[in-house]
Design a protein around this motif. Structure first.
Motif, PDB file in Angstrom:
ATOM      1  N   ILE A  34       1.045  -1.400   0.151  1.00 15.70           N
ATOM      2  CA  ILE A  34       0.338  -0.011  -0.219  1.00 15.70           C
ATOM      3  C   ILE A  34       0.810   1.548  -0.435  1.00 15.70           C
ATOM      4  O   ILE A  34       2.080   0.775   0.768  1.00 15.70           O
ATOM      5  CB  ILE A  34      -1.487  -0.171   0.780  1.00 15.70           C
ATOM      6  N   ASP A  35       0.165   2.142  -0.763  1.00 18.13           N
ATOM      7  CA  ASP A  35       1.016   2.929  -0.477  1.00 18.13           C
ATOM      8  C   ASP A  35       1.806   3.814   0.169  1.00 18.13           C
ATOM      9  O   ASP A  35       0.647   4.093   1.358  1.00 18.13           O
ATOM     10  CB  ASP A  35       0.762   4.852  -1.475  1.00 18.13           C
ATOM     11  N   SER A  36       2.930   4.912   1.261  1.00 18.81           N
ATOM     12  CA  SER A  36       2.785   4.953   2.263  1.00 18.81           C
ATOM     13  C   SER A  36       2.248   6.235   2.448  1.00 18.81           C
ATOM     14  O   SER A  36       2.424   6.688   3.122  1.00 18.81           O
ATOM     15  CB  SER A  36       4.319   5.288   1.993  1.00 18.81           C
ATOM     16  N   ASP A  37       1.662   6.894   1.798  1.00 20.69           N
ATOM     17  CA  ASP A  37       1.013   8.569   1.793  1.00 20.69           C
ATOM     18  C   ASP A  37      -0.542   7.820   2.410  1.00 20.69           C
ATOM     19  O   ASP A  37      -1.515   8.878   2.226  1.00 20.69           O
ATOM     20  CB  ASP A  37       1.201   9.069   0.979  1.00 20.69           C
ATOM     21  N   HIS A  38      -1.053   6.228   1.993  1.00 25.82           N
ATOM     22  CA  HIS A  38      -2.364   6.354   2.533  1.00 25.82           C
ATOM     23  C   HIS A  38      -2.311   6.601   3.710  1.00 25.82           C
ATOM     24  O   HIS A  38      -1.448   5.939   4.366  1.00 25.82           O
ATOM     25  CB  HIS A  38      -2.813   4.267   2.000  1.00 25.82           C
ATOM     26  N   HIS A  41      -1.613   3.914   7.016  1.00 26.56           N
ATOM     27  CA  HIS A  41      -0.247   3.822   8.156  1.00 26.56           C
ATOM     28  C   HIS A  41      -0.428   4.417   8.621  1.00 26.56           C
ATOM     29  O   HIS A  41       0.165   4.147   9.896  1.00 26.56           O
ATOM     30  CB  HIS A  41       0.353   3.860   6.719  1.00 26.56           C
TER      31      HIS A  41
END
Length: 84
Positions: A34-38, A41
């Protein structure tokens, strides 16, 4: 037959273990994809803790087992000396 309290405690332990397993599995297996800016997190610790926490828990468990064995052996030796 187990009492209602025993069953409730057992259910609580199983539920806690299931939640912990699902959280750890999502943290280790799913989260890297999953993208780190989601926003998801925010609910997980940094990945370094994925190794540190289980290692610390395992060492603590070994410490408690060692102390328990030492205590039992010490008590049995003390009891054996009294009977001699």
């Amino acid at each position: 037959m187990a009492t209602a309290t025993d069953q409730l405690v057992g259910f609580g332990l199983v539920a806690f273990s299931l939640v912990l397993f699902v959280y750890y599995t999502l943290w280790i297996i799913v989260l890297p994809f999953i993208d780190s800016d989601h926003g998801i997190h925010r609910y997980f610790l940094p990945r370094e803790y994925a190794v540190i926490i289980p290692v610390a828990a395992g060492l603590l468990l070994l410490l408690f087992i060692g102390v328990f064995i030492m205590f039992v052996m010490w008590k049995s030796r003390k009891h054996a000396k009294k009977s001699d």
